[in-house]
Enzyme design. Structure first.
Site, PDB file in Angstrom:
ATOM      1  N   GLU A 508       6.056  -5.507   5.947  1.00 12.15           N
ATOM      2  CA  GLU A 508       5.923  -6.968   5.760  1.00 12.15           C
ATOM      3  C   GLU A 508       4.477  -7.381   5.509  1.00 12.15           C
ATOM      4  O   GLU A 508       3.974  -8.345   6.068  1.00 12.15           O
ATOM      5  CB  GLU A 508       6.519  -7.735   6.953  1.00 12.15           C
ATOM      6  CG  GLU A 508       8.031  -7.578   7.000  1.00 12.15           C
ATOM      7  CD  GLU A 508       8.759  -8.674   7.771  1.00 12.15           C
ATOM      8  OE1 GLU A 508       8.120  -9.667   8.141  1.00 12.15           O
ATOM      9  OE2 GLU A 508       9.972  -8.514   7.961  1.00 12.15           O
TER      10      GLU A 508
HETATM   11  C1  FAD Z   1       8.938   2.568   7.669  1.00 11.00           C
HETATM   12  C2  FAD Z   1       8.851   1.627   6.527  1.00 11.00           C
HETATM   13  C3  FAD Z   1       9.874   0.721   6.292  1.00 11.00           C
HETATM   14  C4  FAD Z   1       9.833  -0.109   5.175  1.00 11.00           C
HETATM   15  N1  FAD Z   1      10.915  -0.913   4.875  1.00 11.00           N
HETATM   16  C5  FAD Z   1      10.934  -1.559   3.678  1.00 11.00           C
HETATM   17  C6  FAD Z   1      12.120  -2.234   3.253  1.00 11.00           C
HETATM   18  O1  FAD Z   1      13.116  -2.293   3.949  1.00 11.00           O
HETATM   19  N2  FAD Z   1      12.110  -2.825   2.016  1.00 11.00           N
HETATM   20  C7  FAD Z   1      11.015  -2.803   1.208  1.00 11.00           C
HETATM   21  O2  FAD Z   1      11.070  -3.332   0.116  1.00 11.00           O
HETATM   22  N3  FAD Z   1       9.868  -2.166   1.595  1.00 11.00           N
HETATM   23  C8  FAD Z   1       9.810  -1.558   2.799  1.00 11.00           C
HETATM   24  N4  FAD Z   1       8.673  -0.895   3.186  1.00 11.00           N
HETATM   25  C9  FAD Z   1       7.517  -0.918   2.320  1.00 11.00           C
HETATM   26  C10 FAD Z   1       6.330  -1.654   2.877  1.00 11.00           C
HETATM   27  O3  FAD Z   1       6.525  -3.031   2.773  1.00 11.00           O
HETATM   28  C11 FAD Z   1       5.103  -1.141   2.115  1.00 11.00           C
HETATM   29  O4  FAD Z   1       4.853   0.145   2.630  1.00 11.00           O
HETATM   30  C12 FAD Z   1       3.925  -2.023   2.228  1.00 11.00           C
HETATM   31  O5  FAD Z   1       4.141  -3.179   1.497  1.00 11.00           O
HETATM   32  C13 FAD Z   1       2.636  -1.359   1.736  1.00 11.00           C
HETATM   33  O6  FAD Z   1       2.804  -0.709   0.519  1.00 11.00           O
HETATM   34  P1  FAD Z   1       2.314   0.812   0.356  1.00 11.00           P
HETATM   35  O7  FAD Z   1       2.818   1.586   1.505  1.00 11.00           O
HETATM   36  O8  FAD Z   1       2.664   1.262  -0.999  1.00 11.00           O
HETATM   37  O9  FAD Z   1       0.744   0.740   0.524  1.00 11.00           O
HETATM   38  P2  FAD Z   1      -0.392   0.355  -0.605  1.00 11.00           P
HETATM   39  O10 FAD Z   1       0.073  -0.822  -1.316  1.00 11.00           O
HETATM   40  O11 FAD Z   1      -0.616   1.613  -1.380  1.00 11.00           O
HETATM   41  O12 FAD Z   1      -1.575   0.022   0.321  1.00 11.00           O
HETATM   42  C14 FAD Z   1      -2.404   1.010   0.922  1.00 11.00           C
HETATM   43  C15 FAD Z   1      -3.494   0.293   1.725  1.00 11.00           C
HETATM   44  O13 FAD Z   1      -4.278  -0.534   0.850  1.00 11.00           O
HETATM   45  C16 FAD Z   1      -4.346  -1.858   1.370  1.00 11.00           C
HETATM   46  N5  FAD Z   1      -4.415  -2.781   0.230  1.00 11.00           N
HETATM   47  C17 FAD Z   1      -3.622  -2.834  -0.861  1.00 11.00           C
HETATM   48  N6  FAD Z   1      -4.026  -3.817  -1.687  1.00 11.00           N
HETATM   49  C18 FAD Z   1      -5.067  -4.422  -1.099  1.00 11.00           C
HETATM   50  C19 FAD Z   1      -5.924  -5.519  -1.441  1.00 11.00           C
HETATM   51  N7  FAD Z   1      -5.770  -6.226  -2.552  1.00 11.00           N
HETATM   52  N8  FAD Z   1      -6.910  -5.834  -0.592  1.00 11.00           N
HETATM   53  C20 FAD Z   1      -7.099  -5.160   0.548  1.00 11.00           C
HETATM   54  N9  FAD Z   1      -6.329  -4.116   0.922  1.00 11.00           N
HETATM   55  C21 FAD Z   1      -5.334  -3.757   0.119  1.00 11.00           C
HETATM   56  C22 FAD Z   1      -3.093  -2.021   2.201  1.00 11.00           C
HETATM   57  O14 FAD Z   1      -3.288  -2.999   3.205  1.00 11.00           O
HETATM   58  C23 FAD Z   1      -2.922  -0.629   2.795  1.00 11.00           C
HETATM   59  O15 FAD Z   1      -3.707  -0.536   3.936  1.00 11.00           O
HETATM   60  C24 FAD Z   1       8.698  -0.082   4.322  1.00 11.00           C
HETATM   61  C25 FAD Z   1       7.646   0.794   4.581  1.00 11.00           C
HETATM   62  C26 FAD Z   1       7.714   1.649   5.666  1.00 11.00           C
HETATM   63  C27 FAD Z   1       6.587   2.609   5.885  1.00 11.00           C
END
Ligand code: FAD
Length: 834
Positions: A508
């Site tokens: 989220e």
């Molecule tokens: C256990 C689990 C359950 C989940 N359940 C769902 C679900 O039910 N449905 C769904 O759709 N998704 C789900 N997700 C996805 C989750 O919402 C994403 O993992 C999350 O949005 C972050 O995306 P990412 O992991 O690709 O990280 P990235 O987007 O690759 O981010 C990596 C890091 O970079 C930081 N970052 C990225 N952009 C910026 C910026 N502009 N400025 C500063 N920092 C930045 C982030 O804060 C993070 O620390 C789930 C994820 C997990 C791990």
């Protein structure tokens, strides 16, 4: 002397005018009065200010300028129009998805903090925690029953799966349909009730709380309830409420994580075959990952970008993000494989499809909601984000405190309970503060949502602040437990929380992004009293209307900025003595004053930050992160004061409130000081430092003495400990590792008098305590303790041995229960990498 009096009078008058946002003509009139008084010689003494010469003539210039600018027509052409053109020129292009995110949600008490003059009545108007009889009965009935059924070790290790009897129980009792209205077969519980129920389950098992949280959070249930067609509502909602459908919501993909709007999942409007008939629909290709409940889902909520190259729907080619509901068994849907997130057992996995045809009626809300997906998601996110993660993070902080305070009191080293050591008290006090503050903010925020608010900025700050505090609490709990918490097994009650921390931090809206990009940048635009109005005016295609709206906002903004500057200086010079205090703030008046003062400083710095950094805010994340922290501290402290009042100001909590207030104000000062010290525009840096810290950085964190007094409050069974950990599941079953802690703590405290006598006898060499000796019998023989006391101490000894015991296993018992077959890296199972 007369000159000094005159100068002070002029400064005081200018500050008063600025603080009261006086109109320009009044400034000009005051200037005339001051100059005439000066030039009449009234204040010129023998050794004072010289009689006006050239300076006296020049001093009229600003007064005349002010006088002229108070004429609206002149002000408009000389100041407002150039400013309007400049703002139009420098405004970064706001994308449609950014605009929808900005427009979604509501502004509430956050605006008061941005205003620099919070209206405490608005805080007090938020209802205290209230549950209906039905909700209370559910929280104390089926929710407790569910908690008692949960065996964390069985779930996490033995089955790596949520057991079927738990699924059956939550479905049968309607846990999966708490947010679905009664009219559609759900429980129709308030946000406050949902938050407390989720929290109680989370205090028992983060895995089970996840399977209940997801259907009650952003996803098919909420989206259909709010935007679905009547047919979708009538068909799906009762089925979802009864658990006949298990939903998941698929937004994230390999290339679209934090930046979900850039998804590559696409649909094209076309004709295709559905149930043997040719119909208009969408041909879809997608690749999603991390989807919670995915492997168990029967209904997939899917977000994708929709195109209509032949303009069949008559709305152009790029229709935007759209959300559809696809049965998991629909032809072409690949779903069921699992990720293994952080040792957790809740179902989570990828799903994908290539050229899958779905009819238009699968779109949530039908054809009219095509392209409205992002707006729908953003609107629901504002409310959902304020409930789900904050409730589990709060429950986490409370249960960490409950378990750890008991363990620290029970566990002895160097002849003392470890809780008596200052090194342990320090993290323990942090845990008390986290439990109290998280609960305060959770309750206030849930009440806001319950009365219909969708607080976008508050929900963002709540998400990252409560989960960060929970992360700290879990780490503190681990440190205090030492090896006992590190070795996993059925008696380890910390591991599931420890392993799940990163999940709460990431989902989220990952915390780094939520803190540095969303909270302040969005907050400054949405909650600032004038900024958003100026931006909207500058974007108005009707230039005349835009200019009019801009002028109104701009005039207000200038008065607001001057008021902030003088207000901040005044309150910082007077140590907040004159800050606004609401009625009947007995015992908390000082914290209200300081909060008011801090809010004045925050309003000043946020205003200058936005004005001077503008579009550069997105990249100045070290500054925006600190501003978000400063705002969070203000909000959390306001919630603490409200909780204390709502709870009836219990005497036992007074010191906790004082500790939380001192620490919050200190951290606020550090955050704001960090912004000022690193502000890239030097003159603004000096100005802000002079106005915000005219007497230096004088806030101090809570003293060691206060912290020590607070730590003691959680170490004894009683009302303060119970209130600090309210509404979590508390077992009293000695066969449950957390129940064993509770019972042992009671017995340890009850046996204290007998223990003291025995310990003294051992120190005096009267009784010897070595393996092979029954020292209790010895102590009875020597008349040190009675038989009854010996019985008491024997029982404590047995219980303590169980509390500090660590699980060990036959190697065969713990071999991995996932066979290494059928694994792939994810890329290979999707069309995208093919
Ligand atoms: C256990 C689990 C359950 C989940 N359940 C769902 C679900 O039910 N449905 C769904 O759709 N998704 C789900 N997700 C996805 C989750 O919402 C994403 O993992 C999350 O949005 C972050 O995306 P990412 O992991 O690709 O990280 P990235 O987007 O690759 O981010 C990596 C890091 O970079 C930081 N970052 C990225 N952009 C910026 C910026 N502009 N400025 C500063 N920092 C930045 C982030 O804060 C993070 O620390 C789930 C994820 C997990 C791990």
């Amino acid at each position: 002397m007369a000159g000094l009096v005159f100068t002070l009078l002029v400064i005081a008058a200018a500050m008063a005018l600025a603080m009261h946002r006086a109109p320009l003509w009044l400034w000009a009139a005051a200037g005339v009065a001051a100059l005439m008084a000066w030039q009449s010689g009234l204040f010129v003494g023998q050794y004072d200010v010289p009689r006006p010469g050239l300076l006296g003539v020049l001093a009229w210039v600003p007064v005349v300028v002010l006088g002229l600018l108070s004429l609206p027509a002149l002000r408009r052409s000389l100041v407002v129009e150039p400013a309007f053109r400049m703002v139009k020129g420098i405004l970064p292009k706001v994308s449609e998805t950014e605009q929808q995110a900005l427009d979604a949600g509501t502004v509430g008490f956050d605006a008061e903090l941005f205003s620099g003059q919070p209206d405490w009545n608005k805080l007090r108007a938020v209802p205290a925690i209230h549950l209906t009889d039905e909700e209370r009965a559910f929280l104390e009935g089926p929710t407790d029953e569910l908690c008692r059924m949960i065996d964390d070790w069985q779930i996490r290790f033995r089955e790596k799966e949520i057991p079927e009897e738990i699924w059956d129980f939550v479905k049968q009792h309607g846990f999966l349909g708490m947010l679905i209205s009664k009219a559609h077969g759900g429980l129709g519980f308030s946000a406050q009730a949902q938050s407390l129920i989720l929290g109680k389950i989370a205090s028992r098992s983060p895995d089970v709380s996840t399977i209940v949280m997801v259907p009650n959070s952003l996803g098919p249930g909420e989206l259909i309830e709010k935007y679905g067609t009547d047919e979708q509502k009538h068909y799906y909602l009762p089925r979802l409420a009864r658990g006949e459908e298990v939903p998941c919501f698929s937004l994230t993909g390999p290339t679209s994580g934090s930046d979900a709007a850039t998804m590559r999942d696409i649909g094209t409007v076309t004709n295709g075959m559905h149930e043997g008939k040719e119909t208009i629909g969408i041909r879809l290709s997608w690749d999603k990952r991390y989807i919670t409940l995915g492997p168990k889902a029967t209904l997939v909520g899917l977000a994708f970008r929709l195109f209509d190259p032949d303009n069949r729907l008559g709305r152009g080619e790029d229709l935007g993000i759209t959300v559809a509901l696809i049965p998991a068994d629909h032809t072409g849907v690949n779903i069921g494989r699992r990720h293994l997130p952080s040792g957790a057992a809740f179902p989570n996995g990828p799903n994908w499809g290539k050229d899958v045809f779905i009819p238009l009626e699968f779109v949530i809300g039908g054809e009219k909601m095509v392209g409205q997906g992002w707006r729908m998601l953003m609107e629901c996110l504002s409310a959902g984000r304020a409930i789900s993660l904050p409730s589990s993070a709060t429950a986490g902080a409370k249960s960490m405190l409950r378990f750890t305070s008991a363990y620290a009191r029970i566990r002895k080293q160097f002849g003392l309970p470890i809780s008596h050591m200052e090194g342990i008290e320090e993290p323990l006090t942090r845990m008390i503060e986290a439990a109290y503050v998280n609960e305060a903010a959770r309750a206030v925020t849930a009440s806001m949502v319950a009365r219909g608010e969708k607080p976008s900025v508050i929900s963002a700050l709540m998400k990252y602040t409560t989960t960060e505090r929970m992360r700290q609490s879990v780490n503190d709990a681990m440190d205090i437990h030492g090896g006992r918490a590190i070795c996993d097994g059925p008696t380890n009650y910390l591991q599931s929380a420890y392993q799940m921390v990163p999940v709460g931090i990431t989902v989220e809206g990952a915390n780094i992004l939520t803190r540095t990009l969303i909270t302040f940048a969005q907050g400054a635009l949405r909650a600032h009293p004038y900024l958003y109005k100026e931006v909207q005016a500058a974007q108005n295609p009707d230039a005349r209307a835009g200019l009019e709206a801009f002028e109104k906002a701009f005039n207000g903004h200038i008065a607001f900025s001057l008021s902030n500057a003088s207000g901040a200086l005044f309150h910082n010079l007077t140590g907040g003595l004159f800050g606004d205090v609401p009625e009947k703030a007995y015992g908390t008046a000082e914290w209200y004053r300081q909060l008011w003062r801090a809010s004045r400083s925050f309003a000043l710095v946020s205003d200058l930050t936005v004005a001077l950094l503008g579009g550069g805010l997105k990249t100045k994340q070290r500054l925006t992160g600190r501003m978000a922290d400063a705002l969070s501290e203000l909000y959390m402290l306001a919630c603490v004061l409200k909780r204390y009042e709502d709870d009836g100001k219990p005497a036992g909590d007074r010191l906790i409130v004082e500790l939380a207030a001192r620490n919050a104000l200190y951290r606020f000062q550090q955050a704001l000081g960090g912004v000022i010290d690193n502000f890239p525009v030097a003159p603004a840096r000096y100005l802000m430092r002079a106005l915000v810290f005219p007497l230096g950085r004088r806030m101090k964190p809570a003293s060691d003495r206060l912290a020590r007094q607070v730590a003691k409050l959680a170490l004894e069974p009683g009302e303060v400990r119970d209130r600090l950990t309210r509404d979590i599941f508390v077992s009293r079953d000695v066969n449950d590792p957390t129940g064993l802690l509770e019972v042992t703590l009671d017995k340890v405290i009850a046996a204290l008098p007998a223990e003291k006598k025995l310990e003294k006898a051992i120190r005096d060499g009267k009784v010897r305590r070595y393996h092979g000796i029954d020292w209790f019998a010895d102590a009875v023989d020597q008349g040190v303790i009675t038989e009854v006391e010996a019985g008491q101490l024997r029982e404590v000894e047995r219980l303590v041995a169980r509390v500090i015991a660590v699980d060990h296993f036959d190697p065969a018992e713990v071999k991995p229960n996932y066979a290494p077959v059928g694994h792939n890296s994810g890329a290979a199972n999707t069309f995208a990498a093919a």
